[in-house]
Design an enzyme around this catalytic site. Structure first.
Site, PDB file in Angstrom:
ATOM      1  CG  LEU A   9      51.662-107.023-134.407  1.00  0.00           C
ATOM      2  CD1 LEU A   9      51.802-108.413-133.672  1.00  0.00           C
ATOM      3  CD2 LEU A   9      51.138-105.726-133.485  1.00  0.00           C
ATOM      4  CB  SER A  18      38.129-108.237-139.312  1.00  0.00           C
ATOM      5  OG  SER A  18      38.793-107.560-138.052  1.00  0.00           O
ATOM      6  CG  HIS A  31      46.748 -98.516-129.868  1.00  0.00           C
ATOM      7  ND1 HIS A  31      47.673 -99.499-129.988  1.00  0.00           N
ATOM      8  CD2 HIS A  31      46.347 -98.502-128.639  1.00  0.00           C
ATOM      9  CE1 HIS A  31      48.084 -99.864-128.862  1.00  0.00           C
ATOM     10  NE2 HIS A  31      47.398 -99.392-127.917  1.00  0.00           N
TER      11      HIS A  31
HETATM   12  C1  GRF Z   1      42.855-104.489-134.326  1.00  0.00           C
HETATM   13  O1  GRF Z   1      42.440-104.620-133.208  1.00  0.00           O
HETATM   14  C2  GRF Z   1      43.583-103.039-134.546  1.00  0.00           C
HETATM   15  O2  GRF Z   1      43.120-102.307-133.554  1.00  0.00           O
HETATM   16  C3  GRF Z   1      44.954-103.660-134.221  1.00  0.00           C
HETATM   17  O3  GRF Z   1      45.081-104.948-134.590  1.00  0.00           O
HETATM   18  C4  GRF Z   1      43.995-105.284-134.710  1.00  0.00           C
HETATM   19  C5  GRF Z   1      43.840-105.955-136.298  1.00  0.00           C
HETATM   20  O4  GRF Z   1      42.623-106.901-136.300  1.00  0.00           O
HETATM   21  N1  GRF Z   1      46.165-102.716-134.688  1.00  0.00           N
HETATM   22  P1  GRF Z   1      42.210-107.512-137.588  1.00  0.00           P
HETATM   23  O5  GRF Z   1      43.272-108.140-138.189  1.00  0.00           O
HETATM   24  O6  GRF Z   1      42.093-106.054-138.656  1.00  0.00           O
HETATM   25  O7  GRF Z   1      41.087-108.219-137.540  1.00  0.00           O
END
Ligand code: GRF
Length: 188
Positions: free
Chosen positions: A86, A14, A105
């Protein structure tokens, strides 16, 4: 010359989509590449309508300078945005992109960072600790997870009836509201 940005994302995407939309007609920067390490990650489908080139890498490819650096150099990447990625960023990549790799984060670092602190685990830990505020931290990447210099933090309340999921939703909204504009500012 437009700044060339690579987004590293391996989740739902997202943020990746939101950042791509934000820079779609920008005279300043262009999302030139999406780097992903999971062939089944929803982000790959999500960015398809925008025509963003995608590069799949393996975890070992990310650790190998001869694999990842040419992928970035071919697209003349100036700046790297992590958005739900990750894997640990190797030291050689941090050296190749000084002050030019950022992450978001979903908590107020230095609390609730480090090993195991990802996804819903973070929000669960925030609720268990009885925090009354949470938020997001945008920070530079160094070779230690979640320990790079902070760039900006945005906060929101933790409500007494929050579940990890409801808190996650409020924080995702904060991410979408702020991350693209902070990136834009950093590009100078
Ligand atoms: C987000 O909450 C971001 O803070 C973390 O991973 C999540 C990614 O969400 N690092 P998306 O894949 O962008 O929906």
């Amino acid at each position: 010359m437009k700044k060339q940005i690579a987004i590293f994302a391996s989740g739902s995407g997202s943020n990746a989509e939101n950042i791509i939309r934000y820079f779609q007609h920008s005279p300043q920067a262009e999302i030139a590449l999406l780097v992903c390490n999971r062939p089944d990650a929803p982000v790959l489908q999500r960015v398809q309508p925008f025509g963003t080139p995608c590069s799949l890498i393996t975890p070992s490819g990310l650790q190998d300078p001869d694999t990842i650096l040419p992928i970035l150099q071919n697209k003349q990447i100036d700046f790297i945005v992590l958005a739900g990625f990750l894997l640990r960023i190797p030291a050689f990549l941090v050296e190749a992109y000084p002050q030019a790799i950022v992450n978001i984060h979903p908590a107020l670092l230095p609390k609730f960072g480090g090993k195991g602190m990802y996804g819903i685990n973070i929000h669960r830990a925030v609720l268990e600790a009885g925090e009354t505020r949470s938020g997001v931290t945008i920070h530079y990447i160094n070779e230690h997870f979640d320990e790079g210099e902070h760039i900006a933090q945005y906060t929101c309340p933790v409500l007494s009836d929050d579940t990890p999921e409801s808190l996650a939703g409020r924080i995702l909204e904060l991410e979408h509201r702020h991350y693209p504009a902070v990136i834009e500012k950093l590009l100078g």
